[in-house]
Design a protein around this motif. Sequence first.
Motif, PDB file in Angstrom:
ATOM      1  N   ARG A 154      33.438  46.152  32.239  1.00 55.23           N
ATOM      2  CA  ARG A 154      32.378  45.374  32.892  1.00 55.23           C
ATOM      3  C   ARG A 154      32.871  43.972  33.239  1.00 55.23           C
ATOM      4  O   ARG A 154      32.586  43.450  34.309  1.00 55.23           O
ATOM      5  CB  ARG A 154      31.128  45.325  32.015  1.00 55.23           C
ATOM      6  N   ASN A 155      33.629  43.366  32.341  1.00 56.18           N
ATOM      7  CA  ASN A 155      34.188  42.042  32.599  1.00 56.18           C
ATOM      8  C   ASN A 155      35.134  42.085  33.793  1.00 56.18           C
ATOM      9  O   ASN A 155      35.085  41.220  34.666  1.00 56.18           O
ATOM     10  CB  ASN A 155      34.913  41.511  31.363  1.00 56.18           C
ATOM     11  N   GLN A 186      35.109  44.225  36.287  1.00 54.73           N
ATOM     12  CA  GLN A 186      34.360  44.470  37.510  1.00 54.73           C
ATOM     13  C   GLN A 186      33.538  43.246  37.924  1.00 54.73           C
ATOM     14  O   GLN A 186      33.326  43.026  39.107  1.00 54.73           O
ATOM     15  CB  GLN A 186      33.494  45.713  37.367  1.00 54.73           C
ATOM     16  N   SER A 187      33.106  42.452  36.976  1.00 53.62           N
ATOM     17  CA  SER A 187      32.342  41.249  37.336  1.00 53.62           C
ATOM     18  C   SER A 187      33.241  40.165  37.935  1.00 53.62           C
ATOM     19  O   SER A 187      32.754  39.283  38.622  1.00 53.62           O
ATOM     20  CB  SER A 187      31.583  40.713  36.124  1.00 53.62           C
ATOM     21  N   CYS A 188      34.531  40.257  37.653  1.00 52.21           N
ATOM     22  CA  CYS A 188      35.482  39.263  38.161  1.00 52.21           C
ATOM     23  C   CYS A 188      36.088  39.655  39.499  1.00 52.21           C
ATOM     24  O   CYS A 188      36.849  38.890  40.090  1.00 52.21           O
ATOM     25  CB  CYS A 188      36.600  39.033  37.148  1.00 52.21           C
ATOM     26  N   SER A 239      41.516  39.155  33.905  1.00 53.08           N
ATOM     27  CA  SER A 239      40.564  40.184  33.474  1.00 53.08           C
ATOM     28  C   SER A 239      41.197  41.569  33.515  1.00 53.08           C
ATOM     29  O   SER A 239      40.894  42.414  32.663  1.00 53.08           O
ATOM     30  CB  SER A 239      39.289  40.144  34.315  1.00 53.08           C
TER      31      SER A 239
END
Length: 97
Positions: free
Chosen positions: A91-92, A94-96, A4
């Motif tokens: 966002r991807n 940070q979500s990972c 990511s």
Amino acid sequence: MNESEVAFRKAVQRFADIVCADDSVFFDSLPGRVESSLGSPMAALGVVNESTRIEDVVDAVLLVEEIAVDIEEYVPEELSDLIKKIADARRNLQSCQ
């Protein structure tokens, strides 16, 4: 670097390649209000490289996102799309984490 983070850095690099190109054609075509508001934050993304701390890249992207929201009505569609792509990649990332 995880997957990511690599994707995020690539998205930022694509943004910089278009917006911060040496010939300045894209940047110079922006409305004055957009150029003056987003110029410095977008330029910061133009100097990102592999050794730049990921936190600093995220902060620069967040700043571009925040300013773009404030001047949304003046932001051309092409730039808006580019900002959405780096925001999605952020966002991807940070979500990972």
